[in-house]
Design an enzyme around this catalytic site. Structure first.
Site, mmCIF file in Angstrom:
data_model
loop_
_atom_site.group_PDB
_atom_site.id
_atom_site.type_symbol
_atom_site.label_atom_id
_atom_site.label_comp_id
_atom_site.label_asym_id
_atom_site.label_seq_id
_atom_site.Cartn_x
_atom_site.Cartn_y
_atom_site.Cartn_z
ATOM 1 N N ALA A 218 62.654 29.738 56.099
ATOM 2 C CA ALA A 218 62.301 29.204 54.785
ATOM 3 C C ALA A 218 61.302 30.136 54.099
ATOM 4 O O ALA A 218 60.642 30.932 54.752
ATOM 5 C CB ALA A 218 61.702 27.809 54.956
ATOM 6 N N THR A 221 57.467 31.613 55.342
ATOM 7 C CA THR A 221 57.246 31.427 56.773
ATOM 8 C C THR A 221 56.811 32.724 57.451
ATOM 9 O O THR A 221 56.587 32.736 58.654
ATOM 10 C CB THR A 221 58.503 30.889 57.482
ATOM 11 N N GLU A 440 50.083 0.888 46.551
ATOM 12 C CA GLU A 440 49.659 1.752 47.653
ATOM 13 C C GLU A 440 49.125 0.929 48.814
ATOM 14 O O GLU A 440 49.355 1.259 49.981
ATOM 15 C CB GLU A 440 48.608 2.761 47.185
ATOM 16 N N HIS A 443 52.085 -0.096 50.888
ATOM 17 C CA HIS A 443 52.540 0.970 51.792
ATOM 18 C C HIS A 443 51.634 1.035 53.020
ATOM 19 O O HIS A 443 52.078 1.056 54.157
ATOM 20 C CB HIS A 443 52.449 2.335 51.102
ATOM 21 N N ASP A 516 60.291 5.835 45.952
ATOM 22 C CA ASP A 516 60.333 5.170 47.257
ATOM 23 C C ASP A 516 61.734 4.652 47.544
ATOM 24 O O ASP A 516 62.271 4.820 48.632
ATOM 25 C CB ASP A 516 59.391 3.965 47.283
HETATM 26 P P1 ADP Z 1 58.389 35.244 53.491
HETATM 27 O O1 ADP Z 1 58.704 36.690 53.490
HETATM 28 O O2 ADP Z 1 58.939 34.502 54.667
HETATM 29 O O3 ADP Z 1 58.679 34.525 52.214
HETATM 30 P P2 ADP Z 1 55.745 36.236 53.677
HETATM 31 O O4 ADP Z 1 55.851 37.043 54.888
HETATM 32 O O5 ADP Z 1 55.793 36.947 52.377
HETATM 33 O O6 ADP Z 1 56.823 35.090 53.668
HETATM 34 O O7 ADP Z 1 54.427 35.366 53.758
HETATM 35 C C1 ADP Z 1 53.522 35.264 52.701
HETATM 36 C C2 ADP Z 1 52.111 35.203 53.208
HETATM 37 O O8 ADP Z 1 51.900 34.012 53.945
HETATM 38 C C3 ADP Z 1 51.786 36.312 54.180
HETATM 39 O O9 ADP Z 1 51.355 37.450 53.500
HETATM 40 C C4 ADP Z 1 50.694 35.693 55.015
HETATM 41 O O10 ADP Z 1 49.442 35.814 54.373
HETATM 42 C C5 ADP Z 1 51.061 34.256 55.051
HETATM 43 N N1 ADP Z 1 51.803 33.923 56.268
HETATM 44 C C6 ADP Z 1 53.081 33.494 56.324
HETATM 45 N N2 ADP Z 1 53.444 33.267 57.595
HETATM 46 C C7 ADP Z 1 52.398 33.584 58.368
HETATM 47 C C8 ADP Z 1 52.174 33.584 59.791
HETATM 48 N N3 ADP Z 1 53.122 33.190 60.648
HETATM 49 N N4 ADP Z 1 50.979 33.973 60.237
HETATM 50 C C9 ADP Z 1 50.027 34.347 59.373
HETATM 51 N N5 ADP Z 1 50.174 34.386 58.047
HETATM 52 C C10 ADP Z 1 51.339 34.007 57.527
HETATM 53 ZN ZN ZN Z 2 55.305 4.146 46.617
#
Ligand code: ADP
Ligand code: ZN
Length: 653
Positions: A218, A221, A440, A443, A516
């Site tokens: 995603a 990540t 709320e 919930h 909801d």
């Molecule tokens: P993607 O390429 O998957 O969209 P990026 O590598 O560009 O994501 O991530 C954006 C920023 O988020 C990175 O520069 C870093 O600062 C932070 N980040 C994302 N994943 C990690 C991770 N596993 N560990 C540390 N920092 C992360």
């Molecule tokens: Zn609600």
């Protein structure tokens, strides 16, 4: 390269100028073209002095004196505006297209015009006017295409090359230590690092090294980060380009870029080529509907050709990232191309804590801050979101002139990232606010009364972002990948809690519960059609749509594979699940009416109720004796009827 391409550009400009000049020369600019009928009128009036009769045109000198009434006014003006011809100030040169007219010579003679035939060649005119320019344009086109596809230098070189150069990082500072929470992915890429560090040794051992590794995950990540870390760990150059940058307006440019990228990579081997957003250029061919996208296909083909063309032992490794692997062209995933896949999931609670630690390294934290707690509050967050939270927390602390970042700053940052900026100054009328408070509280109270629901960590009626008027935050004790039926049912109850509370208190419902209900319905439908949780339908799944692995992209509705009858039963079953949940929730909230009122009042007074305050309130309010039957024990319709008879809530607070 820059200067050379500029020179070629000038060369082309000069050539085109020459062409225009030739055309200009051929089309006599000192003569005006007039209709044949006007020419005849002038001839009959004795205004024509000299004529040259060619194969297809007649050029003549005409005398405009007293010709004003013979011609349409605009044409007369046009002729007047021409420079005078030979033989007088009123003489003008005109040209007319020749019409098959047997009497022409007689008339010319009758008017005493000096005339002659011209040995003009229509072929020359056509050649210079049409064939040469078209030929040149075709030549230019072929050249550009060739530049795109094959070797050579010329106009397009600069366009194809300049971009890829920008993305060369000879040494990246990122190391594996900077990438946290995705240890499995790191392990899988460790082998690549080993190879890049020492390609000779690997070659000697006959180790088989992948050419291409596809990193799937995603957005945010850490795919790019991981690719950079591989380059950093191996100490090799990192050449990167984004898939969307390949696909340009000019046909052939993308392909030229691919070629150039690989050429540069070969020079710098061992090195890493990183292609971000591979899906932008690697979409399955022939799915783009009418006309397709030639440029993208060409670029993709070029990529495939280049990947096949180089030797995996050469020390160039291609990493690519995508969040939509399901739309990639299958040809990209064949052996010898991106045949190895590394999946990056959103981090779990431990991973999140690790990522937070990485980003908090350069931030001064107060001793009370427990990053484990922050991690627990942020299920589903990707690395980029967590980095954002640390940054926001630091900014918040700085705004308040604190010496160190405190837990409160983190809470603020989480709220911010979750639901957009707080809008404290938004005016909500007291009645609305009260409705939201009861909603709320409903919930929260249901969540507290269900064994399998996550504990409530915070309830708020401060409106934030778009749409959300308030929220109940539940704090899961652990990350969950499998959910039991009982847990799903409890979640369903919590979702309905808000609306049922409104029903009980006001005997009426508001539009605030729409989201909801949507989620509750989706959940119930999933339980029945996908998880086989309906006794009536049995252990069968019905939905044929395969959801994309990482992102929800809108998809065309798929043909259903079940009968109308089954569809009806599914609807009935979904309805029954919701109805049963409604009944259970109504029972709970009716029994706990006192607590509900108290919680809503507390919310109205404080706007935010945290766990401690909630505990205080719950311990103070004894639960109603469940032995006594209440209205909620009866079927749902009667509950609704009964609840509408309940006295309206007093305005609390
Ligand atoms: P993607 O390429 O998957 O969209 P990026 O590598 O560009 O994501 O991530 C954006 C920023 O988020 C990175 O520069 C870093 O600062 C932070 N980040 C994302 N994943 C990690 C991770 N596993 N560990 C540390 N920092 C992360
Ligand atoms: Zn609600």
């Amino acid at each position: 390269m820059e200067r050379k391409s500029q020179l070629t550009l000038w060369y082309w400009v000069a050539l085109i100028g020459l062409l225009v000049g030739m055309q200009y020369y051929l089309i006599d600019s000192h003569a005006a073209t007039i209709p044949y009928s006007d020419f005849k009128t002038l001839l009959a009036a004795g205004k024509v002095r000299e004529a040259t009769v060619g194969q297809s045109t007649i050029a003549a000198q005409v005398d405009l004196t007293g010709a004003k009434d013979l011609l349409p006014a605009s044409e007369y003006q046009r002729l007047l505006a021409l420079p005078p011809g030979t033989g007088g100030a009123q003489m003008r040169r005109v040209v007319t297209d020749r019409v098959d007219d047997p009497q022409l010579t007689q008339q010319l003679e009758a008017a005493h015009v000096r005339y002659s035939g011209a040995a003009e060649s229509p072929w020359l005119r056509m050649l210079v006017g049409w064939v040469v320019p078209i030929g040149l344009i075709a030549l230019l086109w072929v050249w550009m295409m060739r530049r795109g596809m094959g070797a050579g230098t010329g106009l397009m070189t600069g366009v194809g090359q300049s971009r890829a150069k920008l993305y060369v990082e000879s040494k990246t500072a990122v190391r594996f230590a900077d990438v946290a929470g995705i240890d499995e992915a790191k392990q899988e890429l460790e082998e690549v690092v080993q190879f890049l560090r020492n390609p000779e040794r690997f070659r000697g051992l006959g180790g088989k090294i992948p050419k291409g590794v596809l990193i799937v995950g995603a957005p945010g990540t850490g795919k790019t980060l991981l690719a950079k870390a591989v380059a950093g760990e191996a100490g090799v150059p990192f050449l990167s380009i984004s898939g969307s940058e390949f696909v340009e307006m000019f046909v052939g440019v993308g392909a030229a870029r691919v070629r150039d990228l690989f050429a540069q990579a070969q020079q710098r081997a061992p090195c890493i080529i990183f292609i971000d957003e591979l899906d932008a250029l690697g979409k399955a061919r022939g799915v783009s509907g009418l006309g397709g996208n030639d440029e993208r296909e060409q670029t993709l083909n070029q990529l495939l050709v280049q990947m096949d063309g180089f030797d995996s032992q050469s020390g160039v490794i291609i990493l690519a990232a995508t969040n939509r692997p399901e739309i990639l062209d299958p040809a990209l995933l064949r052996p010898g191309r991106f045949d190895r896949h590394v999946a990056i999931d959103r981090p779990d609670i431990k991973g999140r804590e690790a990522i937070l630690k990485v980003h908090a390294k350069n931030v001064l934290l107060s001793p009370e801050v427990d990053l484990g707690v922050v991690a627990a509050k942020t299920p589903g967050f990707a690395g980029a979101d967590l980095a954002n939270i640390v940054n926001e927390a630091a900014l918040h602390a700085a705004r308040e002139n604190k010496k160190a970042v405190e837990p409160k700053d983190f809470d603020e940052a989480i709220d911010r990232v979750i639901a957009g900026l707080e809008k404290r100054n938004r005016v909500m009328n007291p009645k609305e606010k009260e409705t939201v408070a009861y909603h709320e509280a409903g919930h929260a109270l249901v969540a507290e009364n269900r064994a399998h629901a996550d504990r409530v960590s915070k309830i708020s009626i401060i409106p934030r972002g778009i749409g959300a008027l308030g929220y109940t935050q539940q704090l899961p004790t652990e990350d969950r990948y499998l959910l039991k039926r009982s847990e799903l049912l409890d979640r369903l109850d919590v979702l309905l809690g808000g609306r049922v509370a409104e029903e009980l208190v006001y005997g009426d419902v508001s539009t605030g519960a729409q989201d909801d209900l949507q989620r509750a319905t989706d959940m119930a439908r999933h339980m029945i059609t996908q998880y086989g949780m309906s006794e009536r339908l049995g252990q069968v799944t019905f939905d044929t749509t395969r959801p994309p692995a990482f992102l929800s992209v809108p998809q065309a509705p798929q043909p259903v594979s079940y009968s109308e009858e089954t569809a009806r039963i599914i609807d009935e079953e979904v309805g029954r699940l919701i109805k049963d949940a409604h009944e259970r929730v109504a029972k709970t909230l009716t029994e706990q009416r006192g607590t509900l009122e108290a919680l809503a009042r507390l919310l109205l007074a404080q706007e935010v109720v945290d766990r401690t305050a909630l505990d205080g309130l719950l311990s103070g309010h004894q639960k109603t004796d469940p032995e006594h039957p209440t209205a909620a024990a009866q079927p749902q319709r009667e509950v609704a009827a009964a609840s509408s008879l309940l006295p309206r809530a007093r305005s609390a607070g």
